[in-house]
Enzyme design. Structure first.
Site, PDB file in Angstrom:
ATOM      1  N   GLU A   1     -19.949 -26.211  46.150  1.00  0.00           N
ATOM      2  CA  GLU A   1     -19.268 -27.247  45.401  1.00  0.00           C
ATOM      3  C   GLU A   1     -19.390 -28.587  46.111  1.00  0.00           C
ATOM      4  OE1 GLU A   1     -16.636 -25.774  48.401  1.00  0.00           O
ATOM      5  OE2 GLU A   1     -17.495 -24.676  46.733  1.00  0.00           O
ATOM      6  N   CYS A  35     -13.367 -29.631  51.664  1.00  0.00           N
ATOM      7  CA  CYS A  35     -13.668 -29.844  50.248  1.00  0.00           C
ATOM      8  C   CYS A  35     -12.424 -29.682  49.390  1.00  0.00           C
ATOM      9  CB  CYS A  35     -14.776 -28.898  49.783  1.00  0.00           C
ATOM     10  SG  CYS A  35     -14.366 -27.146  49.919  1.00  0.00           S
TER      11      CYS A  35
END
Length: 264
Positions: A1, A35
């Site tokens: 991601e 993240c």
């Protein structure tokens, strides 16, 4: 991601002290370079001031440093480029009217890439960090009136990786969590609950990437599906002894019978 502008929502007067601790855990581990780190905090009007006071007090007590033990709470940024991004985002926001509630400056006295845990209020859409990921120890705090406004504002981003919802009502927390456009949503937790649920898929929505890790989906993404079909007895091509029209009618009738039998 790819990460994103992850959001945390404080819905009500859940344990304010616990929620403030949760915000610290959501925003500042690894100097905000996760993240799943939270960069936007939405807090209900009724508890906004109490929560912000508790959160700011905790952020100001965090010890920034480079020791390889438990004596420090927040470490260094990873690169000079990342320090430049963090510095520029904060300076741009302040120049356009944002208020620094905690932190807001680099700490070259501690090392070349240190930056204080920073909390900003009054962040508006014309500021760079409003929509762009900072990926550092910086979070903006925003008040909201009701759950629908909080959900709409949290979802007003092309990203969708992680979110956090805090409420004294478990059912309310889960209901709001289900409305958020994020691949993982943690109720009364920053990110560890979803990350630690290794049998459940974890990944992003929108511009936060494709695919999943963990769970069956995390394994299947490394595979390619193959269909091997073995037709037994009679195939779909009509025998030479039966006209095509009659064969089509026969197949249609047979499929209707199979469908009726299978639905019972």
């Amino acid at each position: 991601e790819l990460g994103g502008k992850n959001a945390m929502l404080v819905l009500d007067d859940a344990d304010i002290e616990k929620a403030a601790d949760g915000a610290v855990a959501a925003c500042f581990p690894s100097a905000g370079q996760l993240c799943v780190s939270i960069e936007r905090l939405y807090v209900a009007d009724a508890v906004h001031d109490r929560f912000v006071d508790a959160f700011v007090a905790r952020a100001e007590r965090l010890k920034v440093g480079g020791a390889y033990d438990f004596s420090c709470d927040v470490g260094s940024l990873t690169t000079a480029a990342q320090l430049k991004t963090v510095t520029e985002h904060v300076e741009d926001a302040v120049a356009k009217g944002a208020k620094v509630l905690a932190g807001g400056r680099a700490r070259p006295d501690l090392g070349p890439l240190f930056y204080e845990p920073t909390i900003l209020a009054g962040v508006t859409p014309d500021m760079t960090l409003y929509e762009h990921e900072t990926f550092g120890p910086v979070v903006s705090v925003h008040p909201f009136r009701d759950d629908s406004e909080a959900v709409a504002r949290a979802n007003a981003t092309p990203y969708g990786l992680n979110a956090s919802v805090w409420s004294r009502s478990a059912s309310r927390g889960r209901a709001v969590a289900a409305r958020l456009h994020a691949g993982t949503v943690n109720v009364n937790e920053a990110f560890a609950a979803a990350w630690g649920s290794v049998d459940a898929p974890m990944g992003g929505m929108g511009d936060s990437g494709l695919g999943r890790r963990h769970g069956a989906e995390g394994i299947l993404k490394y595979t390619e599906a193959q269909n091997v079909a073995h037709q037994r007895v009679q195939g779909f091509t009509p025998p030479k002894s039966i006209p095509p029209e009659a064969w089509a009618a026969l197949l249609t009738g047979a499929l209707k019978v199979l469908k009726a039998v299978g639905s019972r």
